[in-house]
Design an enzyme around this catalytic site. Structure first.
Site, short mmCIF file in Angstrom:
data_model
loop_
_atom_site.label_atom_id
_atom_site.label_comp_id
_atom_site.label_asym_id
_atom_site.label_seq_id
_atom_site.Cartn_x
_atom_site.Cartn_y
_atom_site.Cartn_z
N GLY A 84 0.84 -1.20 0.00
CA GLY A 84 0.00 0.00 0.00
C GLY A 84 0.87 1.24 0.00
N GLU A 85 0.18 2.37 -0.07
CA GLU A 85 0.92 3.64 -0.03
C GLU A 85 0.25 4.58 0.96
OE1 GLU A 85 1.32 5.73 -3.73
OE2 GLU A 85 2.60 7.26 -2.83
N PHE A 88 3.58 8.79 3.95
CA PHE A 88 5.04 8.85 4.05
C PHE A 88 5.74 8.10 2.92
CE2 PHE A 88 3.58 9.49 8.42
CZ PHE A 88 4.22 10.67 8.71
N GLY A 89 4.99 7.32 2.16
CA GLY A 89 5.61 6.59 1.06
C GLY A 89 5.00 5.22 0.88
N VAL A 91 4.77 1.07 0.81
CA VAL A 91 5.15 -0.01 1.73
C VAL A 91 5.15 -1.33 0.96
CG1 VAL A 91 4.59 -1.18 3.90
CG2 VAL A 91 4.02 1.23 3.63
N ASP A 201 -1.08 10.34 14.85
CA ASP A 201 -1.86 9.97 13.66
C ASP A 201 -2.61 8.66 13.90
OD1 ASP A 201 -2.86 10.34 11.13
OD2 ASP A 201 -1.09 9.58 10.08
N1 LIG Z 1 4.04 -3.60 9.21
C1 LIG Z 1 3.16 -3.81 8.23
N2 LIG Z 1 2.74 -5.06 7.95
C2 LIG Z 1 1.85 -5.28 6.97
N3 LIG Z 1 1.32 -4.34 6.20
C3 LIG Z 1 1.68 -3.07 6.43
C4 LIG Z 1 2.62 -2.73 7.45
N4 LIG Z 1 2.79 -1.39 7.46
C5 LIG Z 1 2.00 -0.92 6.49
N5 LIG Z 1 1.32 -1.91 5.86
C6 LIG Z 1 0.38 -1.79 4.74
O1 LIG Z 1 0.79 -0.71 3.93
C7 LIG Z 1 -0.29 0.22 3.77
C8 LIG Z 1 0.27 1.62 3.79
O2 LIG Z 1 0.74 1.88 5.09
P1 LIG Z 1 1.09 3.33 5.61
O3 LIG Z 1 1.29 3.23 7.07
O4 LIG Z 1 2.21 3.86 4.82
O5 LIG Z 1 -0.17 4.16 5.18
P2 LIG Z 1 -1.47 4.62 5.91
O6 LIG Z 1 -1.48 4.16 7.33
O7 LIG Z 1 -2.61 4.21 5.05
O8 LIG Z 1 -1.34 6.17 5.84
P3 LIG Z 1 -0.37 7.16 6.66
O9 LIG Z 1 0.94 7.11 6.01
O10 LIG Z 1 -1.02 8.47 6.53
O11 LIG Z 1 -0.33 6.64 8.06
C9 LIG Z 1 -1.22 -0.04 4.94
O12 LIG Z 1 -2.53 0.26 4.61
C10 LIG Z 1 -1.02 -1.52 5.21
O13 LIG Z 1 -1.93 -2.26 4.41
#
Ligand SMILES: Nc1ncnc2c1ncn2[C@@H]1O[C@H](COP(=O)(O)OP(=O)(O)OP(=O)(O)O)[C@@H](O)[C@H]1O
Length: 404
Positions: A84-85, A88-89, A91, A201
């Site tokens: 996902g994104e 911050f970038g 993932v 957040d």
């Molecule tokens: N440790 C992890 N294990 C599994 N999936 C993850 C993990 N961290 C992030 N993800 C996946 O990556 C996606 C993007 O995560 P990210 O934290 O960057 O974005 P967000 O929480 O949607 O937004 P923000 O950056 O504003 O917090 C998430 O929705 C999740 O599905």
């Protein structure tokens, strides 16, 4: 204008329309003040997994990764590995040679931030290990690149389970378990870490789940990390629309109680199944908090309370638990930060299901939920931000990422 917040100093505060595609709505220029205070093992109980005390190392066995290693682990950052994104970038899912599954976050912040400051902040985050927090395994700094390596959490986000299209309804028992788990993780950050950590957040997309519906709060410390100490002009996420506490949105005043407010919004999502902001709702009902507030104050003792419950549950919930959850949510989203409970109180309320007084001596119906001056200010701010969101969406043709 300078705000002295409990753990940092803001300069030139202003609410602006973010240029970030994540549609974070507020930006601040912030001087970065790395903390060198060592963490102490003050948390107790079986939830605390590991809190090393060596000040030099970055957590356990492994912490530094080369970019090459992360390329291998993620299959060249392939689109198949993309999880996902966020703001911050991107993932990516990865696999280390020892078989450990990881999530690699490629930070957009680039190399503007000093390496030393980045490491100092990562060091703090990587020492925090708790059953209900996503562990930071390590990091990579090479040239302008900044990547963070987390434990992989296999069962997606709470946001996905509540609001994802075609998802089966999340059972009530799991909702309660998730709420209690996330509360524990957050309470640990607020009350057991030294220095204490304000998440900044909290939202359902930052609560990850395993297959047993164990909640793991992610992204703590990231807002603080994503600063640009060299240029002082970093645009950074200050929270997500629909979750931000009114005092934080309007004046930048940041305390643990801002997280408590955001947690209250997550509870409302769990109770009602509604998104924090839903523009498809009738005018005036777009904000989950504003929609729920009259019901929270008016119907606390009556049957009508069940009208708040997610209709998809088809009344399959334990009534006492629903009341408890609603009471906690109502207390958490109070206008007045000082009247919100601390996360430790929330944890105890879930433990005893209603045994703790979260109302600070007030019946919920008598609380300041209808303090007209405060509320109209909040609604005015909400509407202004909603307008900005719509304008940005229209001009960029993009979608807000989860939570917006
Ligand atoms: N440790 C992890 N294990 C599994 N999936 C993850 C993990 N961290 C992030 N993800 C996946 O990556 C996606 C993007 O995560 P990210 O934290 O960057 O974005 P967000 O929480 O949607 O937004 P923000 O950056 O504003 O917090 C998430 O929705 C999740 O599905």
């Amino acid at each position: 204008m300078t705000f002295e917040a409990s753990e940092m100093t803001f300069e030139a505060s202003e609410i602006t329309n973010s240029t970030d595609s994540s549609l974070a709505l507020m930006t601040k220029t912030e001087f970065f003040k790395p903390s060198s205070a060592p963490l102490v093992q003050s948390g107790s109980g079986s939830d605390v997994v590991y809190t090393p005390s060596d000040p030099g190392g970055l957590g356990h066995s492994r912490s530094w990764f080369s970019y090459e290693e992360l390329i291998k682990a993620t299959n060249g950052f392939s689109s198949q590995s993309l999880l996902g994104e966020g703001g911050f970038g991107c993932v990516y899912k990865g696999l280390l040679p020892d078989g450990r599954e990881i999530a690699v976050k490629q930070l957009k912040i680039g190399g503007g931030q000093g390496e030393r400051e980045f490491k100092a902040e990562v060091e703090i985050i990587s020492r925090i290990h708790h059953r209900h927090l996503v562990s930071l395994v390590g990091y990579c700094i090479e040239d302008n690149r900044r990547l963070l390596v987390y434990d992989y959490v296999p069962n997606n986000t709470l946001y996905f389970h509540l609001h994802g299209e075609g998802q089966p309804v999340l059972e009530w028992a799991n909702r309660v378990k998730i709420a209690a788990g996330a509360a524990r993780g957050l309470a640990y950050l607020h009350e057991d870490c030294n220095p204490r950590i304000i998440h900044r957040d909290i939202k359902s997309s930052n609560i990850l789940l395993d297959f047993n519906c164990e909640a793991k709060v992610s992204d703590f410390g990231l807002a603080k990390l994503a600063l640009d100490a060299n240029t002082h002009i970093t645009t950074r996420v200050m929270g997500t629309f629909g979750y931000v506490a009114p005092e934080y949105a309007s004046s930048g005043k940041l305390t643990e109680k801002s997280d408590v407010y955001s947690f209250g919004v997550v509870l409302l999502e769990l109770i009602t199944g509604r998104k924090p902001v839903d523009v498809s709702q009738p005018l005036g009902d777009e904000s989950l908090v504003e929609w729920a507030r009259p019901l929270l104050s008016h119907a606390i003792d009556s049957e009508e309370l069940t009208s708040l419950a997610d209709p998809r549950l088809e009344k399959n919930y334990v009534e006492s638990e629903l009341y408890c959850m609603i009471e906690v949510a109502a207390a958490c989203v109070r206008h007045s930060a000082s009247k919100r409970p601390r996360m430790g109180q929330v944890v105890r309320a879930f433990d005893s299901l209603g045994g703790t007084d979260l109302t600070n001596g007030m019946r919920l119906g008598e609380s300041e939920v209808f303090d007209s001056a405060q509320q109209s200010e909040e609604i005015r701010l909400f509407r202004a931000l909603l307008l900005l969101l719509i304008v940005e969406l229209t001009s960029s043709g993009s979608h807000p990422h989860s939570g917006a």
